[in-house]
Design a protein around this motif. Structure first.
Motif, short mmCIF file in Angstrom:
data_model
loop_
_atom_site.label_atom_id
_atom_site.label_comp_id
_atom_site.label_asym_id
_atom_site.label_seq_id
_atom_site.Cartn_x
_atom_site.Cartn_y
_atom_site.Cartn_z
N VAL A 444 -17.21 6.17 -19.57
CA VAL A 444 -18.53 5.78 -20.05
C VAL A 444 -19.57 6.35 -19.10
CG1 VAL A 444 -18.37 3.55 -18.87
CG2 VAL A 444 -20.04 3.88 -20.72
N GLY A 446 -23.88 6.89 -18.95
CA GLY A 446 -25.16 6.66 -19.63
C GLY A 446 -25.02 5.81 -20.87
N ASP A 447 -24.15 4.81 -20.80
CA ASP A 447 -23.90 3.89 -21.91
C ASP A 447 -23.25 4.57 -23.11
OD1 ASP A 447 -24.98 1.72 -20.54
OD2 ASP A 447 -27.01 2.20 -21.22
N GLU A 448 -22.77 5.79 -22.90
CA GLU A 448 -22.10 6.48 -24.00
C GLU A 448 -20.63 6.70 -23.66
OE1 GLU A 448 -24.05 10.10 -24.94
OE2 GLU A 448 -25.90 9.13 -25.65
N ARG A 449 -19.83 6.71 -24.69
CA ARG A 449 -18.39 6.96 -24.52
C ARG A 449 -18.16 8.44 -24.24
NH1 ARG A 449 -14.13 8.90 -27.55
NH2 ARG A 449 -12.12 7.80 -27.40
N THR A 450 -17.27 8.72 -23.30
CA THR A 450 -16.86 10.11 -23.03
C THR A 450 -15.35 10.22 -23.17
OG1 THR A 450 -16.57 9.74 -20.65
CG2 THR A 450 -18.75 10.45 -21.40
N ASN A 493 -14.67 13.09 -16.05
CA ASN A 493 -15.10 11.69 -15.98
C ASN A 493 -14.14 10.83 -15.16
OD1 ASN A 493 -12.91 11.36 -17.66
ND2 ASN A 493 -14.04 10.45 -19.37
#
Length: 510
Positions: A444, A446-450, A493
């Motif tokens: 995760v 920036g509040d986004e899933r990677t 990540n």
């Protein structure tokens, strides 16, 4: 210049014996115990060292030497099997030890031997034996013992014959360096004559004499060995040298440009750089097996080198950056088991026709090559460059190789190397690098899933790279490296740190 001949009986530490002697400023070479008396006398050694070995001295087919070696009138030091052999050949007896000793053992000497001059009476030494001296040969006396080994060190001072059951060459022996210095300086009367300044002068003269007015071709890889060889040959024969630099697109960040800049502008070497990235990546497309990668890269390198060499025209000599461990590990310099075959040892390549070969670094250990590079004036960042495999980043990208993966790894590896240098660990850590794994995992940012790659960091400590232990890098450093890589390099990540030693792992992942 005084020199020592190290006779190799196949022990695991034998390369270290020669390294330690060189570190004392005394020149030495390793030869097999099978070396004839004629060849030994032709070498004209000023002292002999017999190494350890796995054989049992009183069993059939055990390695033996001509007893005439002990009558040459020069000092002899026998280590482990070397001590047992000396006693066996001179009239004493050995037996299987009642107490086998392996590892660190406390030893006490009686102060009667120049071997132990200025060394504390009791200290820790490294043992590795199941056989020991039972009856001394005439003229010998015991000068040191352990609880389990009466003859831990012996001498016949009158004939300058000395033996130790332990291994002074390993770092686990507390005063091993001092003992070797006592043998070399005190007993043999040597001084520290072996320097890189003296070697450079000698090597330049030898290259000039051999090459004469001939033309020389060198495959410049960008690594330390070939770069130092190029700088030395340029000093020896100037514009008679041409270097072919095959850039296969698998180098570290900015590495090709740095090497070309130093060699062409600082040393004025004629470098023919071949940008063959597309050719190599095309051949590697879809290939995941590490051995297949190595084979493809090796074959393609030869093809590119061959094509470029033909463009240059007639060349008299092929120069190579072969160093001493390459020779010994290939079974040509001693008796130790062949560890690995080296592509640059054993003769001329089949692809191009040359009259002869020039190997100006053939007698040097890796640390000596670096010293020579500094003596030649090479930049420290090139001389102290981290060890790098021939296939380059191809075996540090796990699985299929793509340009995108290579760029990710280059950026991440550059950050790791930069932070290691800033932490002052770049020269105290034997080898360190990054590996781009084929594993992708959820994260995760920036509040986004990677869903991106996992990067592995690898750092090891080693003397000879036959074995290695993982480096205990500070947590603060690992935290900083991890934060920078994830923050600055796209498509990573997750960072993991490899804490596996060799064995069971190897240093490289592929």
């Amino acid at each position: 210049m005084k020199k020592v001949l190290v006779l190799d009986f196949g022990g695991q530490y034998n390369l270290l014996v020669a390294r330690r002697v060189r570190e004392c400023g005394v020149y030495c070479e390793i030869r097999s115990w099978r070396e004839s008396m004629e060849h030994i006398r032709a070498f004209q050694p000023d002292a002999l060292i017999f190494t350890g070995g796995p054989a049992t001295v009183f069993e059939p087919n055990a390695p033996m030497v001509d007893p005439a070696l002990f009558s040459m009138g020069i000092p002899v030091l026998g280590i482990c099997y070397g001590q047992q052999l000396m006693i066996h050949l001179l009239g004493g007896q050995c037996r299987r030890a009642e107490t086998r000793e392996y590892g660190k053992v406390e030893l006490t000497h009686n102060g009667k031997s120049p071997l132990f001059k200025d060394i504390p009476a009791t200290a820790v030494y490294w043992m590795s034996h199941g056989v020991e001296v039972e009856t001394l040969a005439p003229g010998f006396e015991v000068v040191a013992s352990t609880d389990g080994c009466r003859c831990a060190a012996i001498q016949c001072a009158e004939k300058q014959l000395y033996g130790v059951q332990f291994h002074p060459e390993v770092l686990h022996t507390q005063y091993g360096k001092e003992l070797l210095q006592n043998f070399l300086y005190g007993i043999c009367g040597f001084t520290a004559e072996w320097t890189m300044a003296s070697y450079l002068e000698e090597a330049v003269a030898e290259c000039r004499a051999k090459i004469g007015s001939g033309r020389v071709l060198l495959a410049l890889s960008g690594g330390v060995d070939s770069s130092v060889a190029a700088a030395l040959l340029q000093r020896a024969v100037g514009d008679q040298l041409t270097c072919i630099f095959v850039d296969h697109g698998l180098l570290r960040k900015d590495e090709g440009d740095q090497v070309e800049e130093v060699m062409t502008h600082q040393f004025h070497v004629d470098v023919r750089r071949v940008n063959a990235k597309d050719r190599f990546l095309s051949r590697l497309a879809g290939v995941t097996d590490p051995e297949a990668k190595r084979k493809i890269i090796g074959e393609e390198f030869i093809r590119v080198f061959e094509a470029e060499a033909k463009k240059i025209g007639a060349v008299d000599f092929l120069a190579q950056g072969t160093i001493y461990p390459d020779v010994v590990e290939s079974g040509l310099g001693g008796e130790s088991v062949v560890i690995k075959s080296h592509h640059n040892v054993g003769g001329l390549p089949d692809c191009v026709d040359f009259k002869d070969i020039v190997e100006p670094l053939r007698r040097l250990f890796k640390d000596e090559v670096r010293q020579l590079g500094i003596e030649l004036g090479l930049p420290e960042q090139l001389v102290w460059r981290q060890p790098f495999p021939g296939p380059g980043l191809a075996i540090r990208v796990i699985g299929e190789i793509t340009e995108e993966k290579l760029e990710i790894l280059r950026d991440a590896d550059a950050i790791f190397r930069e932070e290691m240098a800033l932490a002052g660990l770049d020269r105290t850590t034997s080898q360190y690098f990054a590996v781009l794994t084929s594993v992708r995992s959820v994260g995760v940012m920036g509040d986004e899933r990677t869903y991106d790659y996992t990067l592995a960091l690898r750092a090891v400590q080693s003397q000879d790279f036959m074995t290695a232990t993982w480096s205990r890098l500070p947590y603060e450093l690992l935290d900083k490296v991890s934060g920078r890589i994830v923050g600055e390099v796209k498509h990573i990540n997750r960072i993991v740190y490899d804490i596996t030693s060799k064995p069971p792992a190897t240093v490289e992942w592929e």
